[in-house]
Design a protein around this motif. Structure first.
Motif, PDB file in Angstrom:
ATOM      1  N   PRO A  13      -7.629   3.088   6.527  1.00 33.11           N
ATOM      2  CA  PRO A  13      -7.985   1.664   6.475  1.00 33.11           C
ATOM      3  C   PRO A  13      -7.059   0.820   5.599  1.00 33.11           C
ATOM      4  CG  PRO A  13      -9.971   2.980   6.424  1.00 33.11           C
ATOM      5  CD  PRO A  13      -8.820   3.938   6.280  1.00 33.11           C
ATOM      6  N   PHE A  14      -6.398   1.447   4.606  1.00 33.29           N
ATOM      7  CA  PHE A  14      -5.411   0.723   3.807  1.00 33.29           C
ATOM      8  C   PHE A  14      -4.235   0.294   4.678  1.00 33.29           C
ATOM      9  CE2 PHE A  14      -7.862   2.691   0.598  1.00 33.29           C
ATOM     10  CZ  PHE A  14      -7.512   2.216  -0.646  1.00 33.29           C
ATOM     11  N   LEU A  15      -3.851   1.141   5.600  1.00 39.50           N
ATOM     12  CA  LEU A  15      -2.728   0.834   6.478  1.00 39.50           C
ATOM     13  C   LEU A  15      -3.101  -0.216   7.513  1.00 39.50           C
ATOM     14  CD1 LEU A  15      -1.449   4.491   7.089  1.00 39.50           C
ATOM     15  CD2 LEU A  15      -0.681   2.862   5.348  1.00 39.50           C
ATOM     16  N   GLN A  16      -4.363  -0.221   7.906  1.00 41.70           N
ATOM     17  CA  GLN A  16      -4.818  -1.141   8.944  1.00 41.70           C
ATOM     18  C   GLN A  16      -5.135  -2.536   8.418  1.00 41.70           C
ATOM     19  OE1 GLN A  16      -8.241   1.082  10.230  1.00 41.70           O
ATOM     20  NE2 GLN A  16      -7.139   2.117  11.890  1.00 41.70           N
ATOM     21  N   ALA A  17      -5.666  -2.615   7.215  1.00 42.71           N
ATOM     22  CA  ALA A  17      -6.234  -3.867   6.714  1.00 42.71           C
ATOM     23  C   ALA A  17      -5.254  -5.042   6.715  1.00 42.71           C
ATOM     24  CB  ALA A  17      -6.823  -3.652   5.321  1.00 42.71           C
ATOM     25  N   PRO A  18      -4.010  -4.888   6.241  1.00 42.49           N
ATOM     26  CA  PRO A  18      -3.119  -6.058   6.263  1.00 42.49           C
ATOM     27  C   PRO A  18      -2.975  -6.667   7.656  1.00 42.49           C
ATOM     28  CG  PRO A  18      -2.188  -4.352   4.872  1.00 42.49           C
ATOM     29  CD  PRO A  18      -3.366  -3.735   5.570  1.00 42.49           C
ATOM     30  N   THR A  30       0.848  -1.187   0.000  1.00 46.70           N
ATOM     31  CA  THR A  30       0.000   0.000   0.000  1.00 46.70           C
ATOM     32  C   THR A  30       0.883   1.236   0.000  1.00 46.70           C
ATOM     33  OG1 THR A  30      -1.906   1.078   1.022  1.00 46.70           O
ATOM     34  CG2 THR A  30      -0.230   0.191   2.507  1.00 46.70           C
ATOM     35  N   ALA A  31       0.318   2.332  -0.445  1.00 46.51           N
ATOM     36  CA  ALA A  31       1.065   3.590  -0.479  1.00 46.51           C
ATOM     37  C   ALA A  31       1.128   4.203   0.914  1.00 46.51           C
ATOM     38  CB  ALA A  31       0.403   4.557  -1.452  1.00 46.51           C
ATOM     39  N   LYS A  32       1.993   5.183   1.050  1.00 50.13           N
ATOM     40  CA  LYS A  32       2.076   5.976   2.263  1.00 50.13           C
ATOM     41  C   LYS A  32       2.431   7.399   1.860  1.00 50.13           C
ATOM     42  CE  LYS A  32       3.369   4.334   6.868  1.00 50.13           C
ATOM     43  NZ  LYS A  32       4.445   3.820   7.722  1.00 50.13           N
ATOM     44  N   ARG A  91      -1.483 -10.237   7.891  1.00 45.98           N
ATOM     45  CA  ARG A  91      -0.539 -10.078   6.791  1.00 45.98           C
ATOM     46  C   ARG A  91       0.449  -8.957   7.103  1.00 45.98           C
ATOM     47  NH1 ARG A  91      -4.467 -13.844   6.318  1.00 45.98           N
ATOM     48  NH2 ARG A  91      -5.094 -14.298   4.160  1.00 45.98           N
ATOM     49  N   LYS A  92       1.556  -8.955   6.386  1.00 42.67           N
ATOM     50  CA  LYS A  92       2.541  -7.896   6.523  1.00 42.67           C
ATOM     51  C   LYS A  92       2.281  -6.823   5.463  1.00 42.67           C
ATOM     52  CE  LYS A  92       6.241 -10.807   8.379  1.00 42.67           C
ATOM     53  NZ  LYS A  92       7.620 -11.310   8.168  1.00 42.67           N
ATOM     54  N   ALA A  93       2.426  -5.580   5.880  1.00 48.03           N
ATOM     55  CA  ALA A  93       2.267  -4.461   4.949  1.00 48.03           C
ATOM     56  C   ALA A  93       3.622  -4.078   4.369  1.00 48.03           C
ATOM     57  CB  ALA A  93       1.647  -3.264   5.653  1.00 48.03           C
ATOM     58  N   ALA A  94       3.629  -3.818   3.074  1.00 47.86           N
ATOM     59  CA  ALA A  94       4.818  -3.322   2.383  1.00 47.86           C
ATOM     60  C   ALA A  94       4.479  -1.947   1.820  1.00 47.86           C
ATOM     61  CB  ALA A  94       5.215  -4.279   1.259  1.00 47.86           C
ATOM     62  N   TYR A  95       5.290  -0.954   2.127  1.00 42.93           N
ATOM     63  CA  TYR A  95       4.913   0.427   1.830  1.00 42.93           C
ATOM     64  C   TYR A  95       5.656   0.992   0.620  1.00 42.93           C
ATOM     65  CZ  TYR A  95       2.976   0.044   6.506  1.00 42.93           C
ATOM     66  OH  TYR A  95       2.265  -0.374   7.603  1.00 42.93           O
ATOM     67  N   VAL A  96       4.923   1.839  -0.116  1.00 41.48           N
ATOM     68  CA  VAL A  96       5.479   2.592  -1.235  1.00 41.48           C
ATOM     69  C   VAL A  96       5.191   4.062  -0.988  1.00 41.48           C
ATOM     70  CG1 VAL A  96       5.361   3.013  -3.716  1.00 41.48           C
ATOM     71  CG2 VAL A  96       5.146   0.682  -2.837  1.00 41.48           C
ATOM     72  N   ASP A  97       6.212   4.889  -1.027  1.00 43.54           N
ATOM     73  CA  ASP A  97       6.036   6.310  -0.739  1.00 43.54           C
ATOM     74  C   ASP A  97       5.304   7.029  -1.873  1.00 43.54           C
ATOM     75  OD1 ASP A  97       7.367   6.249   1.720  1.00 43.54           O
ATOM     76  OD2 ASP A  97       9.322   6.555   0.772  1.00 43.54           O
ATOM     77  N   MET A  98       4.451   7.966  -1.493  1.00 45.64           N
ATOM     78  CA  MET A  98       3.942   8.959  -2.421  1.00 45.64           C
ATOM     79  C   MET A  98       4.924  10.123  -2.416  1.00 45.64           C
ATOM     80  SD  MET A  98       1.022   7.707  -3.575  1.00 45.64           S
ATOM     81  CE  MET A  98       0.254   9.141  -4.352  1.00 45.64           C
TER      82      MET A  98
END
Length: 378
Positions: A118-123, A111-113, A128-135
Motif C-alpha cells: 500500500p505504500f507503493l500504491q498510495a501516491p 517511500t522505501a523499496k 502524486r509521484k512516488a520517489a523511491y529509496v532502496d532498502m
C-alpha cells in the motif's frame, strides 16, 4: 497456558487468507494475519458485548485512551497526550489520508523499496509521484539508503516510513531514526510512520522507538500509525489510531477525514481495550513462540542452495531472497509445491518472496518441507 500449537480450521469462516486457496492443499502463508486465537481476555470481552445484543454507533472509552497513553509510556518511554490520538478504521486508510492531506498534486512522496505494497500504491491513488529509496543489506539487516533519501527529500513533501519494516523486519535504532530526522528537518519533509508491528519484537534487547519520540522536531513533523491488530490477531475488527503531536497537522488530518473516513466499529473498540488491558501475558508467550518459528525458518532455509533470508528483528514475516533460483514464476512454483507465499514484486523486490510464519509449528514445518523438497527436485 496458551496453545499456539493448536491448528484451527479457518476454512468455514470465509477467512481471506484461506479463501485464496479454497479446495486445494496449498498452505496459505501470505497475508499478514496469524493462525493463533486472540487472547482469552479479548474473546471474553467480545462475547460479553455480543451478549448485550445491541450494536449501535459507538465511541472509544476513556479507559482505552488511558491504556494507550500508558502503553506508550511503559513500552516505548514515549509520553503522549490524549488529544494527540485520532481513532481510525485502519492503518492503510490513514496512510492514504496522509498522502492526500499533506501533499499537493505536484508533490513527490518518498517511500522505501521494498515495502508493504500500500505504500507503493498510495501516491498514485492521489495523483502524486512516488520517489523511491532502496532498502540495502548492511550487517545482516535491511536499512534505508540514506544518500538516496537525502537526494529524494530535496524535492518531496512527505516520507512514508515503516518501522518495524515490512517486509524486512528491521527495528530502527535511535541513531538510525535520528539520521532520518536530520534529513527530514533539513528539507522540511513530513514523516508518516507506520508502526503497526511495534509490539512484535523478536530480538530481545532491541526496543521499538516511535519516530515521534526521537526528538521535538520529529514529533512536530510526524504522524504515527499504530493498531492492536497485528499484535493480537484482531485485524478483521478494524481498530487503529494515529498519534499526531503537532496540533496543526492533527487538525488538518481530522478535517480531511470528515465525511470520508468511517468510524471504528464497536467490537473493534471492545477488542482493543481488552487486548491492551489484559493481553500482554498472551503477547509475551506469542513472542517466545514466534522467535522459535523465526529461528527454525532462518536455519532451514539458509541451508538450501540458492536461498537466503536475513533474520527478521520484528514481525512474523520473512523476506526471502530466491534470486539465485532464477524462477520465472516464484509464487506459482511454490504454489505447485503446496505453499502460498506473497510475491516479492508486489513489495518492489521481484527476486524475493514473503512468507508469514505466524502459525502453528507443525504448519510451518510442513511448509518448509514442501518448499525445500520442491527446490531440491527442480
Amino acid at each position: 497456558m496458551f496453545d499456539f500449537d493448536q491448528w484451527i480450521d479457518r476454512r468455514p469462516t470465509r477467512a481471506l487468507k484461506w479463501l485464496k486457496y479454497e479446495g486445494t492443499d496449498i498452505l496459505p502463508m501470505w497475508v499478514a494475519d496469524t493462525e493463533f486465537k486472540a487472547p482469552p481476555a479479548v474473546i471474553k470481552a467480545l462475547a460479553e458485548r455480543v451478549e448485550h445484543g445491541i450494536f449501535g454507533y459507538s465511541r472509544p472509552s476513556s479507559q482505552l485512551t488511558e491504556l494507550i497513553i500508558k502503553r506508550m509510556a511503559d513500552r516505548y518511554n514515549w509520553q503522549i497526550e490524549a488529544d494527540w490520538l485520532v481513532y481510525m478504521p485502519g492503518v492503510v486508510p490513514a496512510l492514504n489520508l496522509v498522502c492526500d492531506t499533506f501533499t499537493e498534486p505536484t508533490s513527490n512522496i518518498i517511500t522505501a523499496k521494498p515495502i508493504y505494497y500500500p505504500f507503493l500504491q498510495a501516491p498514485g491513488f492521489h495523483g502524486r509521484k512516488a520517489a523511491y529509496v532502496d532498502m540495502v543489506e548492511k550487517d545482516g539487516r535491511w536499512l534505508l539508503d540514506l544518500e538516496q533519501l537525502e537526494q529524494q527529500a530535496q524535492n518531496s513533501d512527505l516520507f512514508l516510513l515503516c518501522n518495524p519494516h515490512n517486509p524486512g523486519g528491521t527495528i530502527y535504532t535511535q541513531a538510525e531514526l535520528l539520521a532520518i530526522n536530520e534529513i527530514a528537518e533539513r528539507h522540511n519533509v513530513i514523516v508518516c510512520s507506520d508502526e503497526i508491528h511495534c509490539d512484535l519484537l523478536l530480538d530481545e534487547g532491541k526496543p521499538h522507538i516511535p519516530y515521534a519520540a526521537v526528538n521535538a522536531d520529529a514529533a512536530s513533523r510526524s504522524v504515527i500509525l499504530m493498531a492492536p491488530s497485528k499484535t493480537f490477531n484482531i485485524a478483521g475488527l478494524c481498530c487503529s489510531f494515529a498519534i499526531i503531536p503537532n496540533p496543526e497537522l492533527r487538525n488538518r488530518f481530522t478535517r480531511a477525514a470528515r465525511g470520508i473516513m468511517a468510524d471504528v466499529n464497536l467490537l473493534g473498540f471492545v477488542a482493543a481495550e481488552a487486548a491492551y488491558q489484559d493481553g500482554d501475558d498472551w503477547l509475551a508467550a506469542q513472542l517466545v513462540y514466534l522467535r522459535q518459528n523465526r529461528d527454525l525458518l532462518v536455519e532451514r532455509l539458509n541451508q538450501v542452495p540458492g536461498v537466503k533470508v536475513l533474520s527478521p528483528e520484528a514481525t512474523y514475516l520473512a523476506w526471502i531472497d530466491i534470486s539465485a533460483l532464477e524462477l520465472d514464476d516464484p509464487v506459482g512454483f511454490f504454489e505447485q509445491a503446496g505453499v502460498g507465499v506473497s510475491s516479492g514484486g508486489q513489495f518492489g523486490g521481484s527476486n524475493f518472496i514473503r512468507l508469514n510464519f505466524g502459525c502453528p509449528r507443525a504448519m510451518l514445518e510442513q511448509a518448509l518441507d514442501r518448499m525445500i523438497t520442491a527446490i531440491a527436485q527442480r
